[in-house]
Scaffold this motif. Sequence first.
Motif, PDB file in Angstrom:
ATOM      1  N   UNK A 410       0.818  -1.221   0.000  1.00  0.00           N
ATOM      2  CA  UNK A 410       0.000   0.000   0.000  1.00  0.00           C
ATOM      3  C   UNK A 410       0.850   1.268   0.000  1.00  0.00           C
ATOM      4  N   UNK A 411       2.077   1.171  -0.475  1.00  0.00           N
ATOM      5  CA  UNK A 411       2.966   2.333  -0.464  1.00  0.00           C
ATOM      6  C   UNK A 411       2.433   3.425  -1.388  1.00  0.00           C
ATOM      7  N   UNK A 412       2.338   4.654  -0.898  1.00  0.00           N
ATOM      8  CA  UNK A 412       1.903   5.810  -1.685  1.00  0.00           C
ATOM      9  C   UNK A 412       2.947   6.913  -1.679  1.00  0.00           C
ATOM     10  N   UNK A 413       4.037   6.726  -0.960  1.00  0.00           N
ATOM     11  CA  UNK A 413       5.059   7.765  -0.878  1.00  0.00           C
ATOM     12  C   UNK A 413       4.634   8.902   0.019  1.00  0.00           C
ATOM     13  N   UNK A 414       5.517   9.901   0.114  1.00  0.00           N
ATOM     14  CA  UNK A 414       5.212  11.054   0.962  1.00  0.00           C
ATOM     15  C   UNK A 414       5.040  12.324   0.134  1.00  0.00           C
ATOM     16  N   UNK A 415       4.724  12.177  -1.169  1.00  0.00           N
ATOM     17  CA  UNK A 415       4.494  13.314  -2.053  1.00  0.00           C
ATOM     18  C   UNK A 415       3.079  13.217  -2.602  1.00  0.00           C
ATOM     19  N   UNK A 416       2.382  14.366  -2.597  1.00  0.00           N
ATOM     20  CA  UNK A 416       1.017  14.403  -3.105  1.00  0.00           C
ATOM     21  C   UNK A 416       0.867  15.611  -4.029  1.00  0.00           C
ATOM     22  N   UNK A 417       0.217  15.392  -5.169  1.00  0.00           N
ATOM     23  CA  UNK A 417      -0.038  16.486  -6.116  1.00  0.00           C
ATOM     24  C   UNK A 417      -1.249  17.263  -5.630  1.00  0.00           C
ATOM     25  N   UNK A 418      -1.025  18.496  -5.233  1.00  0.00           N
ATOM     26  CA  UNK A 418      -2.118  19.353  -4.767  1.00  0.00           C
ATOM     27  C   UNK A 418      -2.853  19.961  -5.953  1.00  0.00           C
ATOM     28  N   UNK A 419      -2.101  20.595  -6.864  1.00  0.00           N
ATOM     29  CA  UNK A 419      -2.673  21.178  -8.081  1.00  0.00           C
ATOM     30  C   UNK A 419      -1.936  20.616  -9.275  1.00  0.00           C
ATOM     31  N   UNK A 420      -2.672  20.054 -10.211  1.00  0.00           N
ATOM     32  CA  UNK A 420      -2.039  19.588 -11.438  1.00  0.00           C
ATOM     33  C   UNK A 420      -1.645  20.791 -12.288  1.00  0.00           C
ATOM     34  N   UNK A 421      -0.878  20.545 -13.342  1.00  0.00           N
ATOM     35  CA  UNK A 421      -0.343  21.632 -14.160  1.00  0.00           C
ATOM     36  C   UNK A 421      -1.455  22.394 -14.869  1.00  0.00           C
ATOM     37  N   UNK A 422      -1.302  23.710 -14.892  1.00  0.00           N
ATOM     38  CA  UNK A 422      -2.229  24.587 -15.610  1.00  0.00           C
ATOM     39  C   UNK A 422      -1.438  25.785 -16.103  1.00  0.00           C
ATOM     40  N   UNK A 423      -1.788  26.300 -17.279  1.00  0.00           N
ATOM     41  CA  UNK A 423      -1.072  27.431 -17.879  1.00  0.00           C
ATOM     42  C   UNK A 423      -1.989  28.632 -17.973  1.00  0.00           C
ATOM     43  N   UNK A 424      -1.411  29.804 -17.742  1.00  0.00           N
ATOM     44  CA  UNK A 424      -2.175  31.034 -17.854  1.00  0.00           C
ATOM     45  C   UNK A 424      -2.529  31.338 -19.303  1.00  0.00           C
ATOM     46  N   UNK A 425      -3.544  32.160 -19.480  1.00  0.00           N
ATOM     47  CA  UNK A 425      -4.014  32.487 -20.826  1.00  0.00           C
ATOM     48  C   UNK A 425      -3.061  33.423 -21.541  1.00  0.00           C
ATOM     49  N   UNK A 426      -2.436  34.317 -20.794  1.00  0.00           N
ATOM     50  CA  UNK A 426      -1.581  35.324 -21.402  1.00  0.00           C
ATOM     51  C   UNK A 426      -0.116  34.978 -21.176  1.00  0.00           C
ATOM     52  N   UNK A 427       0.750  35.343 -22.122  1.00  0.00           N
ATOM     53  CA  UNK A 427       2.185  35.052 -21.956  1.00  0.00           C
ATOM     54  C   UNK A 427       2.795  35.904 -20.856  1.00  0.00           C
ATOM     55  N   UNK A 428       3.854  35.390 -20.253  1.00  0.00           N
ATOM     56  CA  UNK A 428       4.557  36.146 -19.221  1.00  0.00           C
ATOM     57  C   UNK A 428       5.669  36.991 -19.812  1.00  0.00           C
ATOM     58  N   UNK A 429       6.056  36.709 -21.031  1.00  0.00           N
ATOM     59  CA  UNK A 429       7.097  37.469 -21.717  1.00  0.00           C
ATOM     60  C   UNK A 429       6.884  37.302 -23.224  1.00  0.00           C
TER      61      UNK A 429
END
Length: 729
Positions: A410-429
């Motif tokens: 039942x090993x699940x490790x000690x890391x959990x994904x809180x928020x999956x990847x998401x990209x903003x609508x506008x560029x940062x540069x």
Amino acid sequence: MAKEPQAIDEDEIDLLQIALTAWKGKIIIATFAVLALMAGAFQFARTPPTYQADALLQLEERSGQLALPSAMQDLVDNSPQSATEMEVLRSRMVLGRVVADLNLDWRVASVKAPLIGEILARHSLPIPDIGFLSSYARSGDSLTLALLSVPPRWLNQEIELEVTGDGYALTLPDGQEVSGTVGTLLSLEADNFAIHVDSLNARSGRQYVISQIDELTAINSIRAQIAVSERGRGSGILEVRFMGGNRGENVRILNAVTQSYVQQNISRSAAEAQSSLDFINTQLPQAESTLREAEAALNNYRQRQVAIDLTFETQNILTQINTVESQLAELQRQEDEVSQRYTTSHPVYRQLLEDRQRLELRLADLRSQAGDLPETQREILNLSRNVELAQRIYTELLTRQQEVEVLRASTVGNVRIVDSAAAGRFPIAPSKARVLIVSLILGLALGVGVVLVRNWMHKGVQDASDIEKLGLPVFATISYSAKGDTHGNRRDSLGVLAITEPTDLAVEAFRSLRTSLHFGMLDAKSRSLAITSTHPEAGKSFTAVNLAVIAAQAGQRICLIDADLRRGNLRRYFGVERNRPGLADILAGDADLESCLVRGPVENLYFLPTGKYPPNPSELLMRNNLATLVTTLDSYFDLSVFDCPPILAVTDPVIVSHSVGTTILVARHVVTLPGEISAALKAFEAAGSKMNGAILNGFDPRKAKAGYGYGYGYGYGYGYRYQYKQRRD
């Protein structure tokens, strides 16, 4: 005792003067600013946008489920190690799996046009898709690969692809040319090369560059685009960001990175559980063997002694010994915990020591009682204790084995994904506002620099000797007067310095000029004087007006003539309306002298305005009427002063000089260039006329030093157009 005047610091930077110089060059500065803004906008348009995707990870405390005694587990630091985990996330172990899963070692790049290639690829511009332009990428073009496999010798080398009518053509690194179709595998077994173009959306003639890079280069490329930071110190929350030019690709790659990191974390935790299980499995056979040996020894001894069992007394002693030993073990565990918080002198710690001492005495007493038992009972007691001890160890190992097997499953490790990847609508540069602001600042700075350098290189005359070196005598040096500086004054009425400030140093210089001219014009053919300059704003009108007033105050009958038939403005000193008849009307024969003269603000001073601006001033001045007018003025006045336009702008001063008795050039300190004076002298010589002398105007001692680069900000050159002023009805 009078206080000495404070010396002027020659090295002092005149910020106000620099500001005035920059203001005079505002058109140049504005031009540079506009050009810089255009360059910034172009750079912004051709710079590909950069998008950012982000995800959140939580690092939890390790539960400490390893096969360690409880006392040792307490010594293990189970807090999340954020810095360590950040490096693990950016390691080749994690990123290498991402590169392999997403084929990030494949590179597909379209061939783009120079300079405007990025603009063409991103925007639908109305540029014809013909000729050499057909090979460059346009908006909407795309190419995707399903497979790319190259031999090791072709790693990091380019493969050229050109779209054809029925598919595509490849030029391999060794110069070999092959053709293929979309959706079909193309392989060269002899070269261990294979490619499968999954989709191709581009017109015939478009070109692409394909390559497969080595794994380490691909990993380093991904690592350069990843940033990891902890939100809040010690929070155990990691923010992972990925920056790239494709929003969807950024999300896909970052999700793959976080999933790879979680999987390796689970693998690490499972490996720890497996290691603990392996250790238990190696100890179980030995513990079982020890238990069997202890039971066999007890049974053999009983058989030899004819099945002798423990008596009640012996059994009681054995039970008490086991109980005391268990209590001592518990006290030892408590002491390990207390020693981390208290010293040995603390009451709690002292109580533990006293309890342990009491139990040790009790254990020694029980062992002494066991020593008093009969020999057979003592032997059975020892053998029974060995059996119980071995049984307890074996049972604990079996229990621990089952727990670790459950943990591993039942090993699940000690890391959990809180928020999956998401990209903003506008560029940062790039930031449009930032690019334009920086461009504007650079443009303004460059424009100001050009104006200041240009003005610094505009090395005007420094003193009278600079003019005399050109063969022109200097009649007077007029000091600069801030009160008499009318440059930029748009009012219809101007004051005469000789009247408003009669004690000013500049006025004293005009009195000296009056005396010099009196003796300098003794041999002149006429008592008339023409005053001109090489460029506007040199102060010729200022000189003519104040000289006329000073001469009139000395009792001479003076006539001041505004001979600038293009832009004459002397009327502003005398409050004369624009449309009053004057010199132009007299020369044209439309008026006589007496009807045009205007009495001045002082006695014996008369003023002749320009009159209506004629369409042909030079031709009007070349008539004999001008010489006749000069003769008439000589009969009425002691001195006639003609205020002429700049010599380098028009030829009017040369024409007037043929009719008057003396011609004087006004040069402005550090503004008028020696080359301009030389050009003016040559203009007079070419016309068969002569310039009799010069006046150095606007002399400022603070700027009278060699190499002083800036003047009053009048940046006029030889190309200055001396245009007509439009009259208002």
